[in-house]
Design an enzyme around this catalytic site. Structure first.
Site, short mmCIF file in Angstrom:
data_model
loop_
_atom_site.label_atom_id
_atom_site.label_comp_id
_atom_site.label_asym_id
_atom_site.label_seq_id
_atom_site.Cartn_x
_atom_site.Cartn_y
_atom_site.Cartn_z
N GLY A 175 9.23 6.04 -1.27
CA GLY A 175 8.66 5.58 -2.71
C GLY A 175 7.61 5.87 -3.05
O GLY A 175 6.70 6.53 -2.05
N GLN A 212 -0.79 6.24 -7.18
CA GLN A 212 -0.73 7.46 -6.44
C GLN A 212 -0.84 8.71 -6.95
O GLN A 212 -1.01 9.76 -6.30
CB GLN A 212 0.36 7.25 -5.22
CG GLN A 212 0.18 6.13 -4.20
CD GLN A 212 1.20 6.01 -3.17
OE1 GLN A 212 2.68 5.66 -3.59
NE2 GLN A 212 0.95 6.65 -2.05
N CYS A 243 1.98 5.86 4.78
CA CYS A 243 1.85 5.93 3.40
C CYS A 243 1.47 7.51 3.15
O CYS A 243 0.79 8.15 3.74
CB CYS A 243 0.63 4.98 2.98
SG CYS A 243 0.17 5.05 1.53
N LEU A 244 2.18 7.83 1.81
CA LEU A 244 1.90 9.05 1.38
C LEU A 244 0.43 9.40 1.07
O LEU A 244 -0.02 10.61 1.08
CB LEU A 244 2.77 9.48 0.11
CG LEU A 244 4.02 9.08 0.07
CD1 LEU A 244 4.80 9.70 -1.15
CD2 LEU A 244 4.93 10.00 1.36
N HIS A 289 5.39 -2.66 0.33
CA HIS A 289 4.33 -1.42 0.28
C HIS A 289 3.78 -1.06 -1.06
O HIS A 289 2.68 -0.82 -1.37
CB HIS A 289 4.80 -0.39 1.36
CG HIS A 289 3.99 0.86 1.33
ND1 HIS A 289 3.01 0.81 2.52
CD2 HIS A 289 3.69 1.71 0.60
CE1 HIS A 289 2.33 1.97 2.27
NE2 HIS A 289 2.70 2.58 1.29
N GLU A 290 5.04 -0.74 -2.01
CA GLU A 290 4.73 -0.11 -3.18
C GLU A 290 4.04 -1.30 -4.07
O GLU A 290 3.31 -0.82 -5.12
CB GLU A 290 6.13 0.41 -3.79
CG GLU A 290 6.75 1.25 -2.98
CD GLU A 290 5.90 2.54 -2.36
OE1 GLU A 290 4.82 3.07 -3.28
OE2 GLU A 290 6.17 3.38 -1.51
N HIS A 294 0.32 -1.10 -3.63
CA HIS A 294 -0.39 -0.25 -4.49
C HIS A 294 -0.64 -0.75 -5.98
O HIS A 294 -1.83 -0.04 -6.18
CB HIS A 294 0.55 1.02 -4.57
CG HIS A 294 0.41 1.80 -3.38
ND1 HIS A 294 -0.61 2.50 -3.02
CD2 HIS A 294 1.37 2.45 -2.47
CE1 HIS A 294 -0.43 3.32 -1.87
NE2 HIS A 294 0.87 3.26 -1.41
#
Ligand code: NI
Length: 175
Positions: free
Chosen positions: A46, A51, A93-94, A135-136, A139
């Protein structure tokens, strides 16, 4: 549906709380397409709008990574309305490419959000989906993996971040 560039840890835009999504129009739908394209390309489970430098409370999650269209979920203005249990899991995490750390999350969550058209919905999640949602959603409040770590764990994680940068393993951050 172009994939966009992911901001890496250190970019201040990742640590700012996002603004609510107010317009459910074709621009939003284009943005969502780009978020999915970005998530699939890397690949990740995701990605959240901040981001890619968009400070809106918007995230996409697809734990099938493009395999199952019914797993493609869009969350505008999401909130956790209920959470159960605690579990410690490995997480990446990206915006911290190549790094993973163990952090504690709820075992299950119920999330209320709006979809692409502005319609409200709720979803109950456990396991990997619950972890991805938490997680998302983090952000959108400017909360990153590192903010879940304290003391020595945090210092060691930040040392690994520095090492990635020094080695040039993070694009554009070779110093
Ligand atoms: Ni992330």
């Amino acid at each position: 549906m172009p994939a966009r560039e992911i901001l890496l840890y250190g970019d201040p835009r990742l640590e700012q709380p996002c603004e609510p999504v107010e317009e459910f129009d074709s621009d939003l739908s284009t943005l969502v397409d780009d978020l999915f394209a970005t998530s699939w390309k890397i690949p990740g489970l995701g990605v959240a709008a901040p981001q890619i430098g968009i400070g809106q409370r918007l995230a996409v999650v697809d734990i099938s990574v493009g395999e199952d269209p019914s797993a493609q979920l869009v969350f505008a203005n999401p909130e956790i309305v209920e959470s159960t249990g605690r579990i410690t899991l490995e997480e990446g995490c990206l915006s911290f490419p190549g790094l993973f750390t163990k952090i504690e999350r709820p075992r299950g969550v119920t999330v209320a959000a709006q979809d692409l058209t502005g319609k409200r919905f709720e979803i109950e999640a456990e396991g990997l989906l619950a972890q991805a949602l938490c997680h998302e959603l983090d952000h959108l409040d400017g909360v990153l993996l590192v903010h879940h770590l304290r003391g020595l764990k945090r210092r060691m994680f930040l040392r690994r971040v520095d090492k990635m940068r020094r080695l040039g393993a993070w694009p554009g951050t070779l110093s």
